[in-house]
Design a protein around this motif. Structure first.
Motif, mmCIF file in Angstrom:
data_model
loop_
_atom_site.group_PDB
_atom_site.id
_atom_site.type_symbol
_atom_site.label_atom_id
_atom_site.label_comp_id
_atom_site.label_asym_id
_atom_site.label_seq_id
_atom_site.Cartn_x
_atom_site.Cartn_y
_atom_site.Cartn_z
ATOM 1 N N ALA A 104 -0.010 8.652 -6.827
ATOM 2 C CA ALA A 104 0.190 10.088 -6.590
ATOM 3 C C ALA A 104 1.081 10.686 -7.677
ATOM 4 C CB ALA A 104 0.792 10.325 -5.208
ATOM 5 N N VAL A 138 0.821 -1.220 0.000
ATOM 6 C CA VAL A 138 0.000 0.000 0.000
ATOM 7 C C VAL A 138 0.855 1.270 0.000
ATOM 8 C CG1 VAL A 138 -1.711 1.362 1.283
ATOM 9 C CG2 VAL A 138 -2.106 -1.070 0.852
ATOM 10 N N PRO A 139 1.906 1.368 0.809
ATOM 11 C CA PRO A 139 2.726 2.589 0.733
ATOM 12 C C PRO A 139 3.357 2.805 -0.653
ATOM 13 C CG PRO A 139 3.186 1.417 2.760
ATOM 14 C CD PRO A 139 2.326 0.508 1.924
ATOM 15 N N LEU A 195 -7.052 10.364 -5.059
ATOM 16 C CA LEU A 195 -5.955 9.709 -4.351
ATOM 17 C C LEU A 195 -6.491 8.936 -3.146
ATOM 18 C CD1 LEU A 195 -2.907 9.204 -4.026
ATOM 19 C CD2 LEU A 195 -2.804 11.321 -2.694
ATOM 20 N N VAL A 206 -6.219 4.919 -2.721
ATOM 21 C CA VAL A 206 -5.506 4.284 -1.606
ATOM 22 C C VAL A 206 -6.448 3.390 -0.804
ATOM 23 C CG1 VAL A 206 -4.285 4.710 0.566
ATOM 24 C CG2 VAL A 206 -3.728 6.059 -1.455
ATOM 25 N N THR A 248 -6.199 -0.611 -0.537
ATOM 26 C CA THR A 248 -6.110 -1.268 0.769
ATOM 27 C C THR A 248 -7.142 -2.381 0.881
ATOM 28 O OG1 THR A 248 -5.282 0.773 1.770
ATOM 29 C CG2 THR A 248 -6.186 -0.893 3.264
ATOM 30 N N TYR A 268 2.166 1.630 -3.535
ATOM 31 C CA TYR A 268 1.077 1.933 -4.457
ATOM 32 C C TYR A 268 0.600 3.376 -4.314
ATOM 33 C CZ TYR A 268 -3.168 1.478 -7.157
ATOM 34 O OH TYR A 268 -4.146 1.655 -8.099
ATOM 35 N N THR A 269 0.556 3.870 -3.095
ATOM 36 C CA THR A 269 0.164 5.261 -2.851
ATOM 37 C C THR A 269 1.079 6.210 -3.613
ATOM 38 O OG1 THR A 269 -0.697 4.677 -0.665
ATOM 39 C CG2 THR A 269 -0.200 7.014 -1.062
#
Length: 143
Positions: free
Chosen positions: A91, A83-84, A100, A104, A108, A86-87
């Motif tokens: 972005a 997830v971090p 966004l 996210v 998740t 992919y964020t």
């Protein structure tokens, strides 16, 4: 090296497909933004495929043999690692504000749901390469 190729191939195949679904349908990104996100994602998946495989193997070594335990640990592994990353991908690809946040949150939820299916897919790809499934022995950089 075989483990690196297997883990990376599994990550690229599985998450290119699911990424497109999340970016276009859930986040509402344009096709141009989706393409950009998939290009960045593809490049980033190459160096993180094997580290994620090692991370997952380590977390899965804590799972009990029950389906619920494996589901929880596989999902935890995927969400906490991916997830971090992919964020940052979406972005940098133009998702901002509500888009966004939806992207996210959607990722998740998807990764929580897809944790176990991806773990099974990863083990299947490893099997095709003649490797043992992950999480059944201590983590090793030599496999």
């Amino acid at each position: 090296m075989v483990s690196y190729v297997a883990d990376t191939l599994a990550l690229v195949l599985f998450f290119t497909t699911t990424g497109i679904v999340n970016e276009r349908i859930i986040a509402g990104m344009t096709w141009e933004q989706v393409l950009h996100a998939r290009l960045i994602g593809g490049v980033l998946m190459v160096p993180v495929g094997r580290p994620y495989g090692l991370w997952r193997d380590w977390l899965m070594s804590h799972a009990k043999q029950t389906r619920l335990s494996q589901l929880i640990w596989d999902s935890l592994a995927l969400v906490s690692f991916q997830v971090p990353i992919y964020t940052a991908i979406i972005a940098f690809s133009g998702a901002a504000g509500d888009s966004l946040i939806r992207g996210v949150l959607g990722a998740t939820v998807m990764m929580m749901v897809l944790g176990r299916p991806y773990g099974a897919f990863l083990n299947w790809v490893r099997h095709l390469f003649g490797l043992p499934p992950g999480g059944e022995k201590p983590m090793s950089l030599n496999t």
